[in-house]
Design an enzyme around this catalytic site. Structure first.
Site, PDB file in Angstrom:
ATOM      1  N   ASN A 157       0.860  -1.185   0.000  1.00 43.51           N
ATOM      2  CA  ASN A 157       0.000   0.000   0.000  1.00 43.51           C
ATOM      3  C   ASN A 157       0.893   1.230   0.000  1.00 43.51           C
ATOM      4  O   ASN A 157       1.389   1.674   1.047  1.00 43.51           O
ATOM      5  CB  ASN A 157      -0.905  -0.008   1.232  1.00 43.51           C
ATOM      6  CG  ASN A 157      -1.912  -1.138   1.194  1.00 43.51           C
ATOM      7  OD1 ASN A 157      -2.890  -1.085   0.452  1.00 43.51           O
ATOM      8  ND2 ASN A 157      -1.658  -2.175   1.987  1.00 43.51           N
ATOM      9  N   GLU A 158       1.108   1.798  -1.173  1.00 41.97           N
ATOM     10  CA  GLU A 158       2.013   2.926  -1.330  1.00 41.97           C
ATOM     11  C   GLU A 158       1.368   4.205  -0.786  1.00 41.97           C
ATOM     12  O   GLU A 158       0.151   4.265  -0.561  1.00 41.97           O
ATOM     13  CB  GLU A 158       2.347   3.111  -2.814  1.00 41.97           C
ATOM     14  CG  GLU A 158       3.030   1.917  -3.466  1.00 41.97           C
ATOM     15  CD  GLU A 158       4.508   1.788  -3.102  1.00 41.97           C
ATOM     16  OE1 GLU A 158       4.928   2.291  -2.033  1.00 41.97           O
ATOM     17  OE2 GLU A 158       5.256   1.175  -3.881  1.00 41.97           O
ATOM     18  N   PRO A 159       2.180   5.247  -0.531  1.00 44.43           N
ATOM     19  CA  PRO A 159       1.619   6.529  -0.074  1.00 44.43           C
ATOM     20  C   PRO A 159       0.473   6.989  -0.969  1.00 44.43           C
ATOM     21  O   PRO A 159       0.563   6.912  -2.198  1.00 44.43           O
ATOM     22  CB  PRO A 159       2.817   7.479  -0.166  1.00 44.43           C
ATOM     23  CG  PRO A 159       4.000   6.594   0.084  1.00 44.43           C
ATOM     24  CD  PRO A 159       3.658   5.302  -0.594  1.00 44.43           C
ATOM     25  N   SER A 161      -2.537   5.577  -0.659  1.00 46.81           N
ATOM     26  CA  SER A 161      -3.546   4.518  -0.618  1.00 46.81           C
ATOM     27  C   SER A 161      -4.642   4.872   0.384  1.00 46.81           C
ATOM     28  O   SER A 161      -4.368   5.419   1.460  1.00 46.81           O
ATOM     29  CB  SER A 161      -2.906   3.188  -0.210  1.00 46.81           C
ATOM     30  OG  SER A 161      -1.957   2.764  -1.165  1.00 46.81           O
ATOM     31  N   THR A 176      10.081   2.091  -4.616  1.00 46.32           N
ATOM     32  CA  THR A 176       9.919   0.722  -4.132  1.00 46.32           C
ATOM     33  C   THR A 176      10.571  -0.254  -5.092  1.00 46.32           C
ATOM     34  O   THR A 176      11.252  -1.209  -4.671  1.00 46.32           O
ATOM     35  CB  THR A 176       8.425   0.387  -3.971  1.00 46.32           C
ATOM     36  OG1 THR A 176       7.840   1.293  -3.028  1.00 46.32           O
ATOM     37  CG2 THR A 176       8.228  -1.045  -3.499  1.00 46.32           C
TER      38      THR A 176
END
Length: 635
Positions: A157-159, A161, A176
């Protein structure tokens, strides 16, 4: 009153080492499994992958094999998986979990759930909905284990999300992918751009959450634990979970207020070290030279107690200013024939025998290239020891380039090139058909090691070292043929002890930067410390006069308040250092194991050294082009 954790919005448990922390988490998992088993219930675990939980899984396997911990009542759901990826690929999390845990315990295969990265894309949405349903049907996750990314991601869950997100297909940030490229032959183009991940909402429905993080995650840990809840730091949402905690090691806790600014958490003992830390931090925060700090500055920045105890603000300022001033020296091995009581190093003996340990074949010039040259130029007896071969950081393309050269060289000097041609053809055939795990043959590994050895030798000789002062330890722990290394052993320690006893150094320099993505620096440090301690225990006389200085590498720098010796560099010395880094051609242009920083190592080193010099200047000291920093370490 001392409320050490008053700034922390999530319970934090801190352990001396990652192994200690991992053992604690493994015991927590084992207790839950036994508790559920005793009442005839299943234990539903949410599991994570990556380097962080490996020690946890090692300990769970040990508990199963040696203490009879059964996994027959365990149901697992993994957080995430790359997409697309085959299960058989060693970079897949399906492979990771079986390799590190499932193949070694008695869990039922039907109880293992891992997102399927091999599905056709049109099937993924249905799979994700069913994954959520399976978690629900299992009764929900009893304990979710998490890691944390440098950008605060949990799962994938990347920034940005949504905090309400469910299991879904997620685009991976470039940072990432760069950080994870070490698993894909150091080639970001091979890293999948997508993943299947549990959503943040899915994670938050777990009954208990334990986030585990180690040394190099300190900057993001403090944001998640003490900062505001924000979708830009996904892990911060755990502040709103009723039963979440962080398990971290001491370096990982270094940015928390209780360690960074302990005077803000209550009463503390004002030692010279804490005074120095407090005054420097305040000066940098206020962007004022130390000697310009006023009593009002102390009172308004939580340092009224220090002022009350020590008295005059200007006298405190002078004390810290003199400590910083005395740390700066152009004589890293001590200045001969003078009496300097506050100099970082002893004047005698001089010249000194110096042994510089470099974990990889370029850390010496990257991390302390200017100091390396100073030590040699000033007449010291300097040795350098490259602790590992560094072969995994050489691309396949470089092997082909050097084998072409070998064939051409044979022809140039009129020597038969049949054998070299045969080796070249075999190597090209192997490389073109190399398995997905990227594991090299013994010949390829040795060739890559030779490439790095030649580069390191050329750089060291350019500094001025003689060939017999350049040592290649090739520590066995590194030679696994994969990114995942073997455990440190007495064989590693014995190789190191032998060299130490040959040189009998007055000074040892070693890497104190343990944030490198593959962990080699930390293992090399542990090997050296064990070697020094064993020699000390054996009673060798020379060890009493040996001092250990630590430098930081390409990943971070010492905190200003920790620096005990600062070696300034002129613009010409900065350029000389850059040219020595350039000798490591296999590491240029594309940085293997770059972490989240894609810059070349010389760029990182120059910016770091310039920043240290700027901080000294900002605090009111002389302005230099660059400074390399060191900390004296006990053993």
């Amino acid at each position: 009153m001392n409320l050490v954790d008053s700034f922390e919005k999530i319970p934090v448990e801190i352990f001396a080492t990652p192994k200690d922390g991992a053992k604690h988490v493994a015991e927590t998992i084992a207790s839950l499994i036994k508790e559920k088993s005793a009442t005839g219930q299943n234990c539903v675990l949410g599991l994570a992958t990556g380097s962080t939980p490996i020690y946890i899984y090692d300990e769970l396997v040990r508990l199963h094999k040696e203490e009879g911990l059964s996994f027959k009542n365990v149901i697992t759901f993994n957080l995430d998986e790359y997409f697309p990826i085959e299960k058989s690929a060693t970079q897949s999390y399906w492979y990771f979990m079986h390799h590190h845990l499932f193949d070694h315990v008695d869990i039922a295969p039907e109880n293992i759930h891992i997102p399927d990265g091999s599905l056709p894309k049109e099937k993924v949405k249905e799979f994700c909905a069913n994954y959520e349903k399976q978690i629900e049907e299992a009764g929900g996750i009893d304990l979710q284990i998490l890691g944390i990314g440098d950008n605060g991601h949990i799962g994938f869950n990347e920034p940005g999300s949504s905090f309400n997100s469910k299991t879904r297909l997620q685009v991976l940030e470039n940072k990432t992918r760069i950080a994870n490229s070490r698993e894909f032959q150091n080639n970001i183009t091979l890293v999948p751009r997508l993943s299947i991940t549990m959503g943040i909402g899915t994670i938050m429905r777990s009954k208990k959450v334990v986030l585990v993080a180690w040394s190099n995650k300190a900057p993001i840990i403090v944001k998640a634990v003490e900062g505001p809840v924000t979708e830009q730091v996904p892990a911060s949402i755990l502040q709103q979970h009723p039963n979440a905690s962080f398990v971290i090691d001491e370096p990982g806790a270094s940015e928390l207020t209780r360690f960074k600014s302990p005077w803000l958490t209550g009463e503390i003992e004002w030692t010279p070290k804490t005074v120095k830390k407090a005054v420097i931090n305040m000066a940098l925060k206020l962007k004022k030279p130390i000697l310009s700090l006023s009593a009002n500055d102390y009172n308004e920045n939580g340092l009224g107690d220090l002022l009350a105890e020590k008295g005059d603000a200007y006298q405190i300022n002078l004390q810290v200013f003199y400590e910083l001033r005395d740390s700066i020296t152009g004589w890293p091995a001590g200045k001969p024939n003078v009496s300097l009581p506050n100099h970082p190093e002893r004047s005698n003996p001089y010249p000194k025998r110096v042994l510089l340990f470099s974990p990889h074949p370029d850390d010496d010039v990257i991390s302390m290239g200017g100091t390396f040259e100073r030590l040699q130029e000033q007449g010291n007896d300097v040795h350098v020891a490259y602790q590992t071969s560094g072969n995994i950081a050489v691309t396949d393309e470089f092997v082909g380039r050097y084998l072409d050269f070998a064939v051409g060289f044979d022809k140039l000097i009129g020597r038969s090139s049949d054998k070299t041609e045969e080796l070249k053809n075999d190597a090209n055939s192997f490389l073109s058909n190399k398995e997905k795990d990227g594991k090299d043959s013994e010949f390829i590994r040795q060739t890559k090691g030779l490439i790095r050895r030649c580069e390191a030798k050329a750089a060291a000789m350019n500094v001025g070292l003689k060939e017999d002062h350049i040592h290649f330890n090739n520590l066995p722990f590194y030679e696994s043929g994969t990114i995942e290394k073997l455990p440190m052993s007495q064989a590693d320690v014995d190789i190191t002890k032998k060299l130490l006893r040959e040189v009998k150094p007055h000074q040892v320099y070693a890497a104190g930067d343990w944030a490198d993505p593959h962990g080699t620096h930390k293992v090399c440090f542990n090997v050296l410390m064990e070697a020094l301690q064993q020699i000390k225990a054996d009673g060798d006389e020379w060890i009493k006069e040996c001092w250990l200085w630590l430098y930081k590498g390409a990943w971070q720098e010492w905190d200003m308040s920790d620096i005990e010796m600062a070696i300034p560099m002129s613009p010409d010395q900065v350029m000389s250092k850059r040219y020595n880094i350039y000798f490591h051609q296999s590491q240029k242009d594309m940085v293997p194991f770059a972490g989240t920083d894609a810059r070349e190592f010389w760029q990182r080193a120059e910016e770091r050294n310039a920043n240290t010099a700027n901080l000294y200047s900002q605090l009111g000291l002389t302005k230099y082009a660059a400074i390399e920093a060191f900390v004296k370490w006990p053993f």
